[in-house]
Every structure is written in C-alpha cells, then in structure tokens.
Design a protein around this motif. Structure first.
Motif, PDB file in Angstrom:
ATOM      1  N   ARG A 101      -7.187   3.359   1.002  1.00 19.84           N
ATOM      2  CA  ARG A 101      -6.224   4.460   0.890  1.00 19.84           C
ATOM      3  C   ARG A 101      -6.863   5.651   0.211  1.00 19.84           C
ATOM      4  N   ASP A 102      -6.287   6.787   0.462  1.00 22.27           N
ATOM      5  CA  ASP A 102      -6.665   8.012  -0.231  1.00 22.27           C
ATOM      6  C   ASP A 102      -6.071   7.936  -1.639  1.00 22.27           C
ATOM      7  N   ALA A 103      -6.793   8.401  -2.631  1.00 20.02           N
ATOM      8  CA  ALA A 103      -6.304   8.368  -4.016  1.00 20.02           C
ATOM      9  C   ALA A 103      -5.123   9.312  -4.232  1.00 20.02           C
ATOM     10  N   HIS A 104      -4.872  10.182  -3.255  1.00 19.75           N
ATOM     11  CA  HIS A 104      -3.753  11.132  -3.347  1.00 19.75           C
ATOM     12  C   HIS A 104      -2.868  10.978  -2.117  1.00 19.75           C
ATOM     13  N   PRO A 105      -1.968   9.970  -2.118  1.00 18.75           N
ATOM     14  CA  PRO A 105      -1.144   9.708  -0.938  1.00 18.75           C
ATOM     15  C   PRO A 105      -0.154  10.845  -0.679  1.00 18.75           C
ATOM     16  N   ASP A 106       0.211  11.003   0.598  1.00 18.40           N
ATOM     17  CA  ASP A 106       1.219  12.008   0.933  1.00 18.40           C
ATOM     18  C   ASP A 106       2.607  11.480   0.567  1.00 18.40           C
ATOM     19  N   ASP A 107       3.611  12.333   0.649  1.00 15.35           N
ATOM     20  CA  ASP A 107       4.960  11.977   0.210  1.00 15.35           C
ATOM     21  C   ASP A 107       5.551  10.803   0.983  1.00 15.35           C
ATOM     22  N   LEU A 128       0.954   2.335  -9.420  1.00 14.52           N
ATOM     23  CA  LEU A 128       1.558   2.131  -8.109  1.00 14.52           C
ATOM     24  C   LEU A 128       0.486   1.890  -7.049  1.00 14.52           C
ATOM     25  N   LEU A 129      -0.571   2.699  -7.044  1.00 23.16           N
ATOM     26  CA  LEU A 129      -1.655   2.523  -6.079  1.00 23.16           C
ATOM     27  C   LEU A 129      -2.385   1.193  -6.287  1.00 23.16           C
ATOM     28  N   ALA A 130      -2.647   0.841  -7.539  1.00 20.63           N
ATOM     29  CA  ALA A 130      -3.327  -0.427  -7.833  1.00 20.63           C
ATOM     30  C   ALA A 130      -2.506  -1.600  -7.315  1.00 20.63           C
ATOM     31  N   HIS A 131      -1.211  -1.563  -7.584  1.00 25.89           N
ATOM     32  CA  HIS A 131      -0.317  -2.630  -7.138  1.00 25.89           C
ATOM     33  C   HIS A 131      -0.249  -2.670  -5.608  1.00 25.89           C
ATOM     34  N   TRP A 132       0.008  -1.536  -4.987  1.00 27.04           N
ATOM     35  CA  TRP A 132       0.217  -1.479  -3.543  1.00 27.04           C
ATOM     36  C   TRP A 132      -1.033  -1.884  -2.766  1.00 27.04           C
ATOM     37  N   TRP A 181     -11.549   7.305  -2.677  1.00 30.79           N
ATOM     38  CA  TRP A 181     -10.971   6.210  -1.892  1.00 30.79           C
ATOM     39  C   TRP A 181     -10.603   5.041  -2.792  1.00 30.79           C
ATOM     40  N   ILE A 182      -9.413   4.527  -2.614  1.00 29.02           N
ATOM     41  CA  ILE A 182      -8.969   3.313  -3.302  1.00 29.02           C
ATOM     42  C   ILE A 182      -9.220   2.174  -2.318  1.00 29.02           C
ATOM     43  N   ILE A 183     -10.110   1.265  -2.680  1.00 31.36           N
ATOM     44  CA  ILE A 183     -10.493   0.154  -1.802  1.00 31.36           C
ATOM     45  C   ILE A 183     -10.255  -1.150  -2.552  1.00 31.36           C
ATOM     46  N   THR A 184      -9.500  -2.045  -1.946  1.00 33.55           N
ATOM     47  CA  THR A 184      -9.221  -3.341  -2.568  1.00 33.55           C
ATOM     48  C   THR A 184      -9.629  -4.454  -1.620  1.00 33.55           C
TER      49      THR A 184
END
Length: 192
Positions: A101-107, A128-132, A181-184
C-alpha cells in the motif's frame, strides 16, 4: 525497471520493483525471473515465468517458474499497487501472503480500512495502516482472500502473529516497508 531487494526472514527472498511504463503482469514476471535466477545461480534469460492454468472457475492462478523446461519447486507470491510490485519466493512448504500500500491512502481506501478495522483509535493513520496491511497479508496467505471477512482475522498485540479462527494456522508477520510503500509479509514457519 528499478528494483530493490527487501530484508526478509530466512528462506524468503523478496524484491520491490516499480516502473509505470510496464504492466503489472510484466513487472511480476521480471521480478520473479530475477529472484529465481539468483536463487538457482542461472542466467535470467534461462528462467521462464508463466501463470499456472486455472483449475476451476474462480481459481486464482499463481506464477510458476521453469528452467530448461522443468518446473522449479518454488512458491512465488506477488502483489501490485499502482506502478509498484512486490514478488516473494520461497520453498513450496511455506505459506506466504503479501500486502502493498501507499503510505498515504486516499479517502476511499481510508474509509474501508476504518470501517473494518475495529481499532479503538481509527484516526491514528500509522496504527491503522499497520493493522490493515497485516490483516490483508494474512488473508492473502490463507488463500481464501475476500471470502474471509477482514474483521475475522485476529492479530496479537505486538502485531507479529496473526490467524483466522476457523483454521489452526498461525502466521508470522514481517514489515518489509520501503520508502513510501507499506509492505507486509505473512508467512508460516517451514515444517521441522
């Protein structure tokens, strides 16, 4: 295409690549070829990466690699978001799941995350991003994807392990984030 090797747990190799001019499909193949060639010590030109044939309607095909006409016994997982793709390769006994995911998600994306996260503070973007992303990586590793509701996935409090209650599989979680980038990565330990 530019790509970087990501820091992963032992036994897993992953690369992040980005190139807006290439399709998702071409990025996935190029990254998978690069990883497989490196693992096997062969030239990238000698590796062929294709999608497996669908077994049934709705079956989500995976990438398979061949060298000299022989299928290589490696598991290949991939995920794309806009012009970026992550490919991870490991032994076939391990289950893998990825989220990017992008570190800055859209609405719109933010609203979906908040609606399904059930966190006490849904306005803390980092949490929220870490959890999702961990929830999505576990859904990907499980193989059922969207057939498992996001709110059925369980995570431990340090966000290092997760599971889906109807299966006795526990996934380790690794943060492979790079740049914006948020990569899990969700993965199972290989059998002993």
């Amino acid at each position: 295409m530019q790509s970087v090797l990501l820091e992963t747990p032992a036994g897993i190799t992953a690369r992040l690549g980005w190139e807006p001019k290439l399709s998702d499909h071409d990025r996935k193949r190029a990254l998978a070829k690069e990883i497989v060639a490196g693992k096997l010590g062969v030239d990238v030109k000698d590796v062929r990466v294709e999608r497996e044939a669908p077994r049934t309607f709705g079956f989500h095909t995976q990438l398979i690699a061949e060298v000299a006409g022989q299928e290589v016994p490696l598991k290949i997982r991939n995920v794309s978001f806009r012009a970026a793709t992550v490919v991870a390769v490991t032994d076939p006994e391990m289950s893998l799941g990825l989220d990017l995911r992008d570190a800055h998600p859209d609405d719109a994306e933010l609203h979906i995350m908040q609606r399904h996260s059930h966190l006490f503070d849904e306005h803390d973007l980092g949490k929220l991003l870490a959890h999702w992303t961990r929830v999505q990586a576990i859904r990907d590793a499980d193989g059922r994807g969207a057939r498992v509701a996001a709110d059925h996935v369980r995570l431990d409090s340090p966000l290092t392990k997760g599971w889906i209650p109807d299966r006795k599989v526990y996934y380790q979680l690794a943060d492979l984030s790079r740049d914006s980038w948020i990569i899990t990565l969700a993965y199972t330990q290989p059998p002993a």
